[in-house]
Design a protein around this motif. Structure first.
Motif, PDB file in Angstrom:
ATOM      1  N   THR A 131       0.813  -1.218   0.000  1.00 35.37           N
ATOM      2  CA  THR A 131       0.000   0.000   0.000  1.00 35.37           C
ATOM      3  C   THR A 131       0.843   1.263   0.000  1.00 35.37           C
ATOM      4  O   THR A 131       0.314   2.361  -0.186  1.00 35.37           O
ATOM      5  CB  THR A 131      -0.930   0.012   1.227  1.00 35.37           C
ATOM      6  OG1 THR A 131      -0.130  -0.139   2.402  1.00 35.37           O
ATOM      7  CG2 THR A 131      -1.951  -1.118   1.144  1.00 35.37           C
ATOM      8  N   ASP A 132       2.133   1.141   0.192  1.00 39.35           N
ATOM      9  CA  ASP A 132       3.016   2.317   0.162  1.00 39.35           C
ATOM     10  C   ASP A 132       4.297   1.963  -0.595  1.00 39.35           C
ATOM     11  O   ASP A 132       4.510   0.822  -1.013  1.00 39.35           O
ATOM     12  CB  ASP A 132       3.332   2.802   1.586  1.00 39.35           C
ATOM     13  CG  ASP A 132       4.038   1.765   2.446  1.00 39.35           C
ATOM     14  OD1 ASP A 132       4.404   0.687   1.922  1.00 39.35           O
ATOM     15  OD2 ASP A 132       4.239   2.027   3.642  1.00 39.35           O
ATOM     16  N   ALA A 133       5.150   2.957  -0.783  1.00 37.66           N
ATOM     17  CA  ALA A 133       6.369   2.772  -1.567  1.00 37.66           C
ATOM     18  C   ALA A 133       7.317   1.762  -0.920  1.00 37.66           C
ATOM     19  O   ALA A 133       7.952   0.957  -1.616  1.00 37.66           O
ATOM     20  CB  ALA A 133       7.080   4.114  -1.751  1.00 37.66           C
ATOM     21  N   ILE A 134       7.426   1.789   0.388  1.00 38.86           N
ATOM     22  CA  ILE A 134       8.339   0.861   1.072  1.00 38.86           C
ATOM     23  C   ILE A 134       7.859  -0.577   0.916  1.00 38.86           C
ATOM     24  O   ILE A 134       8.651  -1.478   0.632  1.00 38.86           O
ATOM     25  CB  ILE A 134       8.501   1.250   2.559  1.00 38.86           C
ATOM     26  CG1 ILE A 134       9.258   2.573   2.651  1.00 38.86           C
ATOM     27  CG2 ILE A 134       9.235   0.157   3.336  1.00 38.86           C
ATOM     28  CD1 ILE A 134       9.372   3.138   4.049  1.00 38.86           C
ATOM     29  N   GLY A 135       6.571  -0.804   1.057  1.00 38.19           N
ATOM     30  CA  GLY A 135       6.020  -2.140   0.869  1.00 38.19           C
ATOM     31  C   GLY A 135       6.224  -2.641  -0.548  1.00 38.19           C
ATOM     32  O   GLY A 135       6.582  -3.809  -0.762  1.00 38.19           O
ATOM     33  N   ALA A 136       6.009  -1.752  -1.531  1.00 42.63           N
ATOM     34  CA  ALA A 136       6.218  -2.126  -2.935  1.00 42.63           C
ATOM     35  C   ALA A 136       7.692  -2.448  -3.194  1.00 42.63           C
ATOM     36  O   ALA A 136       8.010  -3.410  -3.898  1.00 42.63           O
ATOM     37  CB  ALA A 136       5.727  -1.015  -3.846  1.00 42.63           C
ATOM     38  N   ARG A 137       8.567  -1.632  -2.599  1.00 40.82           N
ATOM     39  CA  ARG A 137      10.008  -1.882  -2.756  1.00 40.82           C
ATOM     40  C   ARG A 137      10.383  -3.237  -2.154  1.00 40.82           C
ATOM     41  O   ARG A 137      11.109  -4.029  -2.764  1.00 40.82           O
ATOM     42  CB  ARG A 137      10.811  -0.778  -2.077  1.00 40.82           C
ATOM     43  CG  ARG A 137      12.323  -1.004  -2.196  1.00 40.82           C
ATOM     44  CD  ARG A 137      13.147  -0.446  -1.080  1.00 40.82           C
ATOM     45  NE  ARG A 137      12.705  -0.969   0.204  1.00 40.82           N
ATOM     46  CZ  ARG A 137      13.001  -0.401   1.352  1.00 40.82           C
ATOM     47  NH1 ARG A 137      13.700   0.703   1.400  1.00 40.82           N
ATOM     48  NH2 ARG A 137      12.595  -0.933   2.491  1.00 40.82           N
ATOM     49  N   PHE A 141      11.947  -6.341  -4.152  1.00 43.66           N
ATOM     50  CA  PHE A 141      13.257  -6.868  -3.775  1.00 43.66           C
ATOM     51  C   PHE A 141      13.156  -8.356  -3.421  1.00 43.66           C
ATOM     52  O   PHE A 141      14.014  -9.158  -3.811  1.00 43.66           O
ATOM     53  CB  PHE A 141      13.830  -6.066  -2.598  1.00 43.66           C
ATOM     54  CG  PHE A 141      15.290  -6.316  -2.367  1.00 43.66           C
ATOM     55  CD1 PHE A 141      16.235  -5.920  -3.290  1.00 43.66           C
ATOM     56  CD2 PHE A 141      15.717  -6.961  -1.214  1.00 43.66           C
ATOM     57  CE1 PHE A 141      17.588  -6.155  -3.087  1.00 43.66           C
ATOM     58  CE2 PHE A 141      17.061  -7.194  -0.992  1.00 43.66           C
ATOM     59  CZ  PHE A 141      18.001  -6.795  -1.934  1.00 43.66           C
ATOM     60  N   THR A 142      12.104  -8.740  -2.729  1.00 39.61           N
ATOM     61  CA  THR A 142      11.897 -10.153  -2.389  1.00 39.61           C
ATOM     62  C   THR A 142      11.732 -10.984  -3.655  1.00 39.61           C
ATOM     63  O   THR A 142      12.323 -12.066  -3.786  1.00 39.61           O
ATOM     64  CB  THR A 142      10.672 -10.307  -1.472  1.00 39.61           C
ATOM     65  OG1 THR A 142      10.901  -9.547  -0.275  1.00 39.61           O
ATOM     66  CG2 THR A 142      10.412 -11.757  -1.113  1.00 39.61           C
ATOM     67  N   ALA A 152      23.069 -12.873  -0.625  1.00 31.77           N
ATOM     68  CA  ALA A 152      22.686 -11.709   0.180  1.00 31.77           C
ATOM     69  C   ALA A 152      23.747 -10.610   0.075  1.00 31.77           C
ATOM     70  O   ALA A 152      23.418  -9.439  -0.082  1.00 31.77           O
ATOM     71  CB  ALA A 152      22.478 -12.112   1.634  1.00 31.77           C
ATOM     72  N   SER A 153      25.015 -10.987   0.124  1.00 30.53           N
ATOM     73  CA  SER A 153      26.080  -9.982   0.048  1.00 30.53           C
ATOM     74  C   SER A 153      26.075  -9.279  -1.309  1.00 30.53           C
ATOM     75  O   SER A 153      26.372  -8.078  -1.384  1.00 30.53           O
ATOM     76  CB  SER A 153      27.455 -10.619   0.297  1.00 30.53           C
ATOM     77  OG  SER A 153      27.726 -11.603  -0.681  1.00 30.53           O
ATOM     78  N   GLU A 154      25.726  -9.982  -2.358  1.00 25.13           N
ATOM     79  CA  GLU A 154      25.638  -9.368  -3.677  1.00 25.13           C
ATOM     80  C   GLU A 154      24.432  -8.433  -3.749  1.00 25.13           C
ATOM     81  O   GLU A 154      24.508  -7.347  -4.324  1.00 25.13           O
ATOM     82  CB  GLU A 154      25.546 -10.445  -4.762  1.00 25.13           C
ATOM     83  CG  GLU A 154      26.783 -11.299  -4.855  1.00 25.13           C
ATOM     84  CD  GLU A 154      26.581 -12.548  -5.713  1.00 25.13           C
ATOM     85  OE1 GLU A 154      27.573 -13.015  -6.281  1.00 25.13           O
ATOM     86  OE2 GLU A 154      25.439 -13.055  -5.796  1.00 25.13           O
ATOM     87  N   ALA A 155      23.325  -8.862  -3.179  1.00 19.63           N
ATOM     88  CA  ALA A 155      22.103  -8.058  -3.208  1.00 19.63           C
ATOM     89  C   ALA A 155      22.306  -6.756  -2.431  1.00 19.63           C
ATOM     90  O   ALA A 155      21.879  -5.691  -2.869  1.00 19.63           O
ATOM     91  CB  ALA A 155      20.925  -8.849  -2.631  1.00 19.63           C
TER      92      ALA A 155
END
Length: 160
Positions: A131-137, A141-142, A152-155
């Motif tokens: 519902t917000d930009a952080i959730g979409a991000r 990313f997931t 994980a270190s590459e990500a």
């Protein structure tokens, strides 16, 4: 180079690792394993001169660390990291042979990591509100992590 002691050669080897582009974590791991050999050499009477290390010395070192309670993975790592030093010494012709190469690494049980099931992925994504930009991000990313299998270190090191 005329001094063939571990005390002299370990810092040179670690500098070479840095110059060759090995990561800080790799160099730290090598330092730890090589310092451990050095401590045990003093404590157990193992050779301090790299030219004097024989196959029985390698087995003795591995037996000492095993008796001190290290597991298979740690023994494997210690062996591998000191063996790398000796490969470098052989390449530079500072030792005639790599005694560590002649001793097989302990076998490690292969670990198979089970992938997420479709139901696991659905539950994971459902737990992320978009519902917000952080959730979409976070969702994007997931999905990126799931789709690529990137470490994980590459990500973490990714930039736009």
């Amino acid at each position: 180079m005329t001094d063939h002691t571990f005390e002299t050669l370990i810092p040179v080897y670690l500098d070479a690792c840095l110059a060759e582009g090995k990561t800080a974590k790799t160099i730290a791991a090598y330092r730890e394993s090589l310092q451990m050999y050095l401590r045990l050499a003093h404590d157990e009477g193992l050779p301090l001169n790299v030219r004097e290390v024989t196959v029985p010395d390698v087995y003795r070192y591995l037996a000492v660390i095993r008796r001190r309670g290290v597991g298979d993975a740690t023994q494997h790592r210690r062996h591998r990291e000191v063996k790398h030093l000796f490969s470098w010494l052989k390449k530079l012709e500072l030792v005639a042979e790599n005694s560590w190469q002649k001793v097989p690494l302990i076998r490690l049980e292969q670990q198979i990591i089970e992938p997420f099931s479709p139901a696991d992925i659905e539950r994971l994504l459902a737990a992320m509100p978009v519902t917000d930009a952080i959730g979409a991000r976070n969702r994007a990313f997931t999905l990126f992590l799931l789709d690529t299998g990137v470490r994980a270190s590459e990500a973490v090191g990714l930039t736009l």
